[in-house]
Each structure stands twice: as structure tokens, then as C-alpha cells.
Design an enzyme around this catalytic site. Structure first.
Site, PDB file in Angstrom:
ATOM      1  N   ASP A  94      38.493  37.495  38.633  1.00 51.97           N
ATOM      2  CA  ASP A  94      39.774  38.089  38.251  1.00 51.97           C
ATOM      3  C   ASP A  94      40.773  36.957  37.958  1.00 51.97           C
ATOM      4  O   ASP A  94      40.932  36.037  38.776  1.00 51.97           O
ATOM      5  CB  ASP A  94      40.247  38.929  39.459  1.00 51.97           C
ATOM      6  CG  ASP A  94      41.385  39.858  39.136  1.00 51.97           C
ATOM      7  OD1 ASP A  94      41.572  40.194  37.956  1.00 51.97           O
ATOM      8  OD2 ASP A  94      42.081  40.275  40.089  1.00 51.97           O
ATOM      9  N   HIS A  95      41.437  37.025  36.837  1.00 47.24           N
ATOM     10  CA  HIS A  95      42.482  36.046  36.475  1.00 47.24           C
ATOM     11  C   HIS A  95      42.042  34.588  36.566  1.00 47.24           C
ATOM     12  O   HIS A  95      42.743  33.754  37.158  1.00 47.24           O
ATOM     13  CB  HIS A  95      43.742  36.248  37.338  1.00 47.24           C
ATOM     14  CG  HIS A  95      44.429  37.544  37.075  1.00 47.24           C
ATOM     15  ND1 HIS A  95      45.222  37.769  35.983  1.00 47.24           N
ATOM     16  CD2 HIS A  95      44.401  38.703  37.755  1.00 47.24           C
ATOM     17  CE1 HIS A  95      45.663  39.022  36.002  1.00 47.24           C
ATOM     18  NE2 HIS A  95      45.174  39.620  37.063  1.00 47.24           N
ATOM     19  N   GLU A 146      43.129  38.284  27.807  1.00 46.15           N
ATOM     20  CA  GLU A 146      44.374  39.040  27.991  1.00 46.15           C
ATOM     21  C   GLU A 146      45.410  38.660  26.937  1.00 46.15           C
ATOM     22  O   GLU A 146      45.602  37.490  26.628  1.00 46.15           O
ATOM     23  CB  GLU A 146      44.954  38.818  29.401  1.00 46.15           C
ATOM     24  CG  GLU A 146      46.286  39.551  29.597  1.00 46.15           C
ATOM     25  CD  GLU A 146      46.704  39.754  31.054  1.00 46.15           C
ATOM     26  OE1 GLU A 146      45.865  39.624  31.956  1.00 46.15           O
ATOM     27  OE2 GLU A 146      47.891  40.066  31.253  1.00 46.15           O
ATOM     28  N   HIS A 190      51.564  43.747  38.740  1.00 48.88           N
ATOM     29  CA  HIS A 190      50.804  43.509  39.978  1.00 48.88           C
ATOM     30  C   HIS A 190      51.653  43.771  41.218  1.00 48.88           C
ATOM     31  O   HIS A 190      52.878  43.650  41.170  1.00 48.88           O
ATOM     32  CB  HIS A 190      50.301  42.055  40.004  1.00 48.88           C
ATOM     33  CG  HIS A 190      49.238  41.794  38.974  1.00 48.88           C
ATOM     34  ND1 HIS A 190      49.438  41.001  37.879  1.00 48.88           N
ATOM     35  CD2 HIS A 190      47.973  42.254  38.885  1.00 48.88           C
ATOM     36  CE1 HIS A 190      48.331  40.976  37.151  1.00 48.88           C
ATOM     37  NE2 HIS A 190      47.425  41.732  37.733  1.00 48.88           N
ATOM     38  N   GLY A 227      47.033  45.828  37.264  1.00 48.63           N
ATOM     39  CA  GLY A 227      48.221  46.341  37.949  1.00 48.63           C
ATOM     40  C   GLY A 227      48.203  47.852  38.068  1.00 48.63           C
ATOM     41  O   GLY A 227      49.241  48.503  37.924  1.00 48.63           O
ATOM     42  N   ALA A 228      47.030  48.421  38.350  1.00 47.85           N
ATOM     43  CA  ALA A 228      46.881  49.868  38.247  1.00 47.85           C
ATOM     44  C   ALA A 228      46.828  50.581  39.604  1.00 47.85           C
ATOM     45  O   ALA A 228      46.325  51.694  39.697  1.00 47.85           O
ATOM     46  CB  ALA A 228      45.638  50.195  37.435  1.00 47.85           C
ATOM     47  N   SER A 229      47.347  49.950  40.643  1.00 50.89           N
ATOM     48  CA  SER A 229      47.420  50.665  41.925  1.00 50.89           C
ATOM     49  C   SER A 229      48.540  51.698  41.868  1.00 50.89           C
ATOM     50  O   SER A 229      49.555  51.491  41.200  1.00 50.89           O
ATOM     51  CB  SER A 229      47.687  49.691  43.076  1.00 50.89           C
ATOM     52  OG  SER A 229      46.484  49.046  43.442  1.00 50.89           O
ATOM     53  N   ASN A 269      41.916  48.085  37.271  1.00 51.15           N
ATOM     54  CA  ASN A 269      41.945  47.124  38.388  1.00 51.15           C
ATOM     55  C   ASN A 269      42.772  47.643  39.560  1.00 51.15           C
ATOM     56  O   ASN A 269      43.950  47.987  39.376  1.00 51.15           O
ATOM     57  CB  ASN A 269      42.587  45.816  37.924  1.00 51.15           C
ATOM     58  CG  ASN A 269      41.672  44.994  37.042  1.00 51.15           C
ATOM     59  OD1 ASN A 269      40.609  45.440  36.653  1.00 51.15           O
ATOM     60  ND2 ASN A 269      42.096  43.788  36.735  1.00 51.15           N
ATOM     61  N   ASP A 271      43.757  46.565  43.509  1.00 49.43           N
ATOM     62  CA  ASP A 271      43.742  45.666  44.654  1.00 49.43           C
ATOM     63  C   ASP A 271      44.755  46.141  45.696  1.00 49.43           C
ATOM     64  O   ASP A 271      44.418  46.397  46.862  1.00 49.43           O
ATOM     65  CB  ASP A 271      44.068  44.234  44.189  1.00 49.43           C
ATOM     66  CG  ASP A 271      43.898  43.212  45.299  1.00 49.43           C
ATOM     67  OD1 ASP A 271      43.555  43.588  46.434  1.00 49.43           O
ATOM     68  OD2 ASP A 271      44.119  42.012  45.041  1.00 49.43           O
TER      69      ASP A 271
HETATM   70  P1  13P Z   1      47.324  46.011  41.669  1.00 47.02           P
HETATM   71  O1  13P Z   1      48.208  44.985  42.305  1.00 47.02           O
HETATM   72  O2  13P Z   1      48.152  47.086  41.019  1.00 47.02           O
HETATM   73  O3  13P Z   1      46.315  46.566  42.580  1.00 47.02           O
HETATM   74  O4  13P Z   1      46.549  45.289  40.472  1.00 47.02           O
HETATM   75  C1  13P Z   1      45.399  44.538  40.734  1.00 47.02           C
HETATM   76  C2  13P Z   1      44.953  43.736  39.561  1.00 47.02           C
HETATM   77  O5  13P Z   1      45.385  43.902  38.442  1.00 47.02           O
HETATM   78  C3  13P Z   1      43.938  42.714  39.820  1.00 47.02           C
HETATM   79  O6  13P Z   1      43.696  41.938  38.680  1.00 47.02           O
HETATM   80  O1  G3H Z   2      45.928  40.300  40.216  1.00 51.46           O
HETATM   81  C1  G3H Z   2      45.851  39.759  41.301  1.00 51.46           C
HETATM   82  C2  G3H Z   2      44.952  40.333  42.331  1.00 51.46           C
HETATM   83  O2  G3H Z   2      45.581  41.398  42.991  1.00 51.46           O
HETATM   84  C3  G3H Z   2      44.478  39.252  43.267  1.00 51.46           C
HETATM   85  O3  G3H Z   2      45.493  38.814  44.069  1.00 51.46           O
HETATM   86  O4  G3H Z   2      45.478  36.315  43.888  1.00 51.46           O
HETATM   87  O5  G3H Z   2      46.446  37.485  45.891  1.00 51.46           O
HETATM   88  O6  G3H Z   2      43.972  37.429  45.520  1.00 51.46           O
HETATM   89  P1  G3H Z   2      45.331  37.406  44.909  1.00 51.46           P
HETATM   90 ZN    ZN Z   3      45.373  41.613  37.419  1.00 51.78          ZN
END
Ligand code: 13P
Ligand code: G3H
Ligand code: ZN
Length: 334
Positions: A94-95, A146, A190, A227-229, A269, A271
Site C-alpha cells: 500500500d502506498h 495513482e 485517509h 480512504g474508504a472507511s 481500501n 484500514d
Molecule cells: P481509510 O483510512 O479510510 O481506512 O483508508 C485506507 C487506505 O486508503 C489505505 O490505503
Molecule cells: O493509507 C494509509 C494506510 O491506512 C496505512 O497507514 O501508514 O499508518 O500504516 P499507515
Molecule cells: Zn490509501
């Protein structure tokens, strides 16, 4: 030591995305940092028969140790097999922010990487993304790029200051880089504080017109929503009730995610929602049992609650439930 994802029993996102596009659902990408989160993701997804993307940030990789993490993913695949279930599992970075990080993940068994060059000028984003794609494709690994910037609480940037994706750039970006999927910015961000509505004000809706314009320019191409929480209010309330302070935490309403999942959005996504569940349950258990000091007594209930959250998301929001075995069978045939 270099290891291929194929040797770990992992798959790429190719069949998953093709099927998600056709079936109008989205594949869940859940982040994990520790054993309990991984167990919950695996159990939640096998119990709802959902394909899954196990998602690891560079911070998670440092936290858990990259070698241990590889064995954890391998263990997850074996755990599924032993349970008699069949779901396809992707291990995704991720990222990723540099070529070196992406290469290191590919060489240690990841089947998918994101190179997030969105903060760079456009031409530099293309150069970096293309470099990662060339290496990844030589190992049959897939790449997510992205375009457009998501605001994030980590950067102390407010959601209003997102830079939305410019649909007029997407064809050029995809054809010049060769990416397999594209993350876009349509108003999500996020973390747990995605919007700051004034009292009595409605949340701003996601910019579906941008998504539609992207879909028109890239028919059938897999789109990713970060950012889909939803920042589930029941867990925010529980955190606040048991000594936390998360006033003003707010996420993306689930009906908007359902709408996105039916479109070209093939990967969603999540998290923050998982983090909230774990924190809420741990706070509650410890507040109600101040003498407790056995981690299993608070991590265990947190894990159980996370399993339930994941099953519900897969069934009611993403629509991925019921497609695990079906996609695993497609993978085995190929
Ligand atoms: P959330 O912070 O909305 O869960 O997004 C997670 C995310 O985009 C991880 O790449
Ligand atoms: O987009 C970011 C994810 O939520 C991961 O977050 O870098 O704190 O592990 P983190
Ligand atoms: Zn993300």
C-alpha cells in the site's frame, strides 16, 4: 533471498478485478500490522467466501518485520487451505513511494504493489510508475498507480484540500505507464476525520461525476478507491464511552461505497475501520476488567468483533461475499 508470490500460493488481482467489473462488486483491501488483524481478515473473508487483498503499508512492513510478514502471508494461505475453504489471496504493498521499496516487496513475495507518485509532478509520476511497472511485469506482478491527491490527517491536510483526479489525464497516464489499476481522488481521504461538517450540515457527497468521466475514458479499466472507511459510529461511540476522545470522527457513508462498488471501482481500501473496532473493544474490555493483564483476553474479543465487521462489509457494502471460491477456481484453471 528472492521469492515469488507464486511459491507462496498467492495470486495477482487480474482475475479478481475482471470478475468484480463484470459482477458489479469490489474486492476488499484490508490493511494489517499484526497477527490478530491478519487472522480476522482471513477468517472474515473465508467465512463470507470473499476474495481478499491483504494490504501492507511501508509502516506496517517496518512494524512487523518484512521477513516475518512474508511468512505470515504464507501462513494465511496455508490456514485457508487447512480450513477446507478456497479463496484467492493477494499480498499488496500500500502506498509504495520508491522504486526500491516496490522492488523489495516484489522480491519478497508480494503479488501486487502500489506506486504512489501522486505527490510528484505529472511527468515524474509517469517516469516512476513506468519504472516500477517494467520491473513488476517482468516478475508477473501487478501495479496500482495513482492520479490526484487524497488529503490525509497524517499530513495535517484537510479533506477539502484534496486534489481531485483530472479525467483528461487518465488515458495518457495509463497508456504511458502500463499500470494495471488506477487509484483516483473523488473526495475520500485517509484516517478517521474525513469531513468537517458544520452542525446540521450534510456531508459532501463523493464526486461521482469524476468517476463517471474516468470510466468513459477508460472503459473496463479497474479503478481503486482509497480512504474508504465509513468510520463506523458505533465504534467511535464505544471509544468515546470508554475513555477515548474521537469527537468529530466521520467517514464515507456506506451507501456511497455500495454505489462505487457497482461501478468500475474494483478495489476498496479499508484500514481505519479495522483500527477503530480493535481499539473500541480493547478499551471496553480493559475498562470493564481493570485487573485483566492477559493480552489474549482483550485481543481475542477485538479479533472476534473484527471478523464480524469484515463479514458484514463483504456482504452488505462491497458485494464480494460469495465470490471467493468462484474466483479461486478461475485462478486454478489459468
Ligand atoms: P481509510 O483510512 O479510510 O481506512 O483508508 C485506507 C487506505 O486508503 C489505505 O490505503
Ligand atoms: O493509507 C494509509 C494506510 O491506512 C496505512 O497507514 O501508514 O499508518 O500504516 P499507515
Ligand atoms: Zn490509501
Amino acid at each position: 533471498m528472492t521469492v515469488s508470490y507464486k511459491d507462496l500460493g498467492l495470486v495477482t488481482t487480474r482475475s479478481m478485478f475482471a470478475r468484480a467489473m463484470e459482477g458489479k462488486f469490489a474486492i476488499p483491501a484490508y490493511n494489517f500490522n499484526n497477527m490478530e488483524q491478519l487472522q480476522a481478515i482471513i477468517r472474515g473473508c473465508t467465512e463470507s467466501d470473499s476474495p481478499v487483498i491483504l494490504q501492507v503499508s511501508s509502516g506496517a512492513r517496518k512494524y512487523a518485520d518484512s521477513t516475518l510478514l512474508r511468512y505470515m502471508a504464507m501462513g494465511a494461505v496455508e490456514m485457508v487451505k487447512d480450513s477446507g475453504a478456497r479463496i484467492p489471496i493477494v499480498l499488496h504493498l500500500d502506498h509504495g513511494d520508491t522504486f526500491e521499496l516496490c522492488k523489495s516487496c516484489i522480491d519478497s513475495g508480494f503479488s501486487s504493489v502500489m506506486i504512489d507518485g501522486s505527490h510528484h509532478p505529472y511527468e515524474e509520476n509517469i517516469r516512476l510508475t513506468k519504472e516500477v511497472v517494467e520491473y513488476a511485469h517482468s516478475k508477473e506482478v501487478v501495479v496500482e498507480g495513482e492520479l490526484g491527491i487524497l488529503a490525509g490527517i497524517e499530513d495535517k491536510v484537510e479533506a477539502e484540500k484534496s486534489t481531485y483526479t483530472r479525467p483528461e489525464e487518465v488515458e495518457d497516464f495509463v497508456s504511458r505507464t502500463g499500470v494495471d489499476s488506477l487509484a483516483i481522488s473523488i473526495g475520500t481521504s485517509h484516517g478517521a476525520y474525513k469531513f468537517k461538517p458544520k452542525p446540521g450540515e450534510q456531508l459532501p457527497p463523493l464526486r461521482f461525476e469524476i468517476l463517471e468521466a474516468v470510466e468513459k475514458r477508460l472503459p473496463g479499466f479497474p479503478i481503486v478507491l482509497h480512504g474508504a472507511s465509513s468510520v463506523l459510529p458505533e465504534y467511535v461511540d464505544m471509544i468515546n464511552q470508554y475513555g477515548g476522545n474521537m469527537e468529530g470522527a466521520v467517514g464515507v457513508p456506506e451507501d456511497q461505497l455500495r454505489r462505487a462498488a457497482k461501478s468500475a471501482v474494483c478495489k476498496i481500501n479499508i484500514d481505519t475501520d479495522g483500527r477503530l473496532v480493535v481499539t473500541a473493544v480493547i478499551r471496553k474490555v480493559l475498562a470493564e476488567n481493570p485487573k485483566e493483564f492477559d493480552p489474549r483476553k482483550y485481543l481475542g474479543p477485538a479479533r472476534e468483533e473484527l471478523i464480524e465487521m469484515i463479514k458484514r462489509k463483504n456482504r452488505e457494502v462491497l458485494g464480494s461475499a460469495g465470490h471467493g471460491e468462484e474466483i479461486a477456481a478461475i485462478e486454478e484453471k489459468d
